[in-house]
Design an enzyme around this catalytic site. Structure first.
Site: not given
Ligand code: NCD
Ligand code: ZN
Length: 336
Positions: A12, A14, A16, A40, A95, A134, A168, A240, A244, A256
């Site tokens: 899992h 991200h 970006r 996402n 997802k 999720h 997660h 996860d 950011h 988040a």
């Molecule tokens: C994730 C994100 O920033 O894309 N944020 C997070 O707090 N885990 C999205 C997600 O997996 O909920």
């Molecule tokens: Zn995630």
């Protein structure tokens, strides 16, 4: 002391896009054999063209690292069997996000009536495409995941051949659900094995530990540790890791997500050692279980870690990782 991990997988992740992709993708690609890539983006990855183009941008950003991005689509209840057949060779999973529940999930699902989801989920089930979820409701923030468990159970009952991955997980309620249904699986992050809500908000607010789902109670963390350390066969590591920009984290309206990818293996080694747990179980948690569950054979990669202090960088090109500036007792020595 040294440990060798064979073909670590992050189930899992991200990565970006654009500049952030170029910063974070090489960090995962160097130490992991592959990862399930979350869809996402803005707009979300929701067509075959999107999947192929995003995969190419990922491959372009990792240079000559050997790494497999296992691609996913952003679930829509309008996906037809024909569409899924046309895209299935390019994806490893789909997802599902409840609408608006987390970063970039506005186009997600707004209800869980089985009849509204049946066509897509029956097709996924028949085609053997796993569904990653999720699992949070729109309820009180600490209760969202536990409130979602009945929805997991409803889906698991109605689609018994569909592999459903509870992403997660953060609660003992989700851990309990695992053993009730053969078709329920789970990923667990590094941070949820380490922190509770106290670490996020018990003292000065720690924006770099703020994520969805929010870290829960000590007894929840204990339940997660129990299944991760014992390498429960239906549990996998999924970081996860959700980077950011620093300005979006250290801000009112903090985004988040916890960025852990570059420290994950080192910190997991420390965690397993602190809990007197065999590194054979770490191997299962970070690779073997996922291979079995997803039926994938990752690129061969050997990561050797040794018991040497590693000071976590303050940032990676401006992106702040968990435990920035702190020491971890394991370092990656070599990758081959
Ligand atoms: C994730 C994100 O920033 O894309 N944020 C997070 O707090 N885990 C999205 C997600 O997996 O909920
Ligand atoms: Zn995630």
């Amino acid at each position: 002391m040294s440990i060798t991990l064979r073909s670590p997988l992050d189930m899992h992740l991200h990565l970006r896009d654009a500049q952030m992709l170029t910063i974070v993708a090489p960090l995962s690609a160097s130490s992991f054999s592959g990862a399930i890539i979350m869809p996402n983006l803005i707009p979300p990855v929701s067509s075959k063209e999107d999947v192929l183009a995003y995969k190419k941008r990922i491959m372009d950003s990792i240079g000559d690292s050997s790494f497999t991005p296992y691609m996913t689509l952003f679930f829509k209840p309008t996906y037809t069997r024909d569409f899924l057949e046309s895209v299935q060779d390019e994806i490893t999973a789909i997802k599902l996000y409840p609408a608006g529940i987390t970063t970039n999930s506005e186009g997600g699902v707004s209800g869980f009536e089985i009849d509204d989801l049946r066509e897509t989920l029956d097709a996924m089930s028949d085609l053997g495409i796993p569904l990653c979820i999720h699992g949070e409701t729109g309820g009180f923030v600490m209760d969202r995941e536990a409130e979602f468990v009945p929805i997991y159970e409803k889906l698991a009952t109605n689609f018994p051949k569909l592999k459903i991955i509870m992403e997660h997980i953060t609660t003992s309620a989700s851990v309990d659900a695992l053993d009730k249904f053969d078709n329920l699986y789970a990923t667990i992050t590094l941070h949820h094995l380490i922190i509770t809500l106290d670490d996020v908000a018990g003292g000065m607010l720690q924006p770099h530990l703020f994520c969805k789902p929010i870290a829960k109670r000590p007894e929840d963390r204990e339940a997660l540790l129990r299944v991760a350390l014992s390498a429960h066969p239906r549990v996998m590591f999924g970081s996860d890791s959700a980077p950011h920009p620093k300005e979006s984290k250290e801000a009112p309206g903090c985004a988040a997500g916890v960025f852990t990818a570059p420290i994950a293996l080192q910190r997991l080694a420390q965690l397993f050692e602190e809990n007197n747990t065999s590194f054979d179980n770490l191997q299962k948690f970070v690779s073997d279980n996922a291979q079995e569950i997803y039926g994938i054979t990752p690129i061969e990669k050997t990561v050797t870690l040794s018991k040497k202090e590693f000071t976590v960088p303050d940032n990676y090109d401006g992106v702040v990782p968990m435990s920035a500036g702190e020491k971890i007792s394991y370092t990656i020595d070599s990758i081959s």
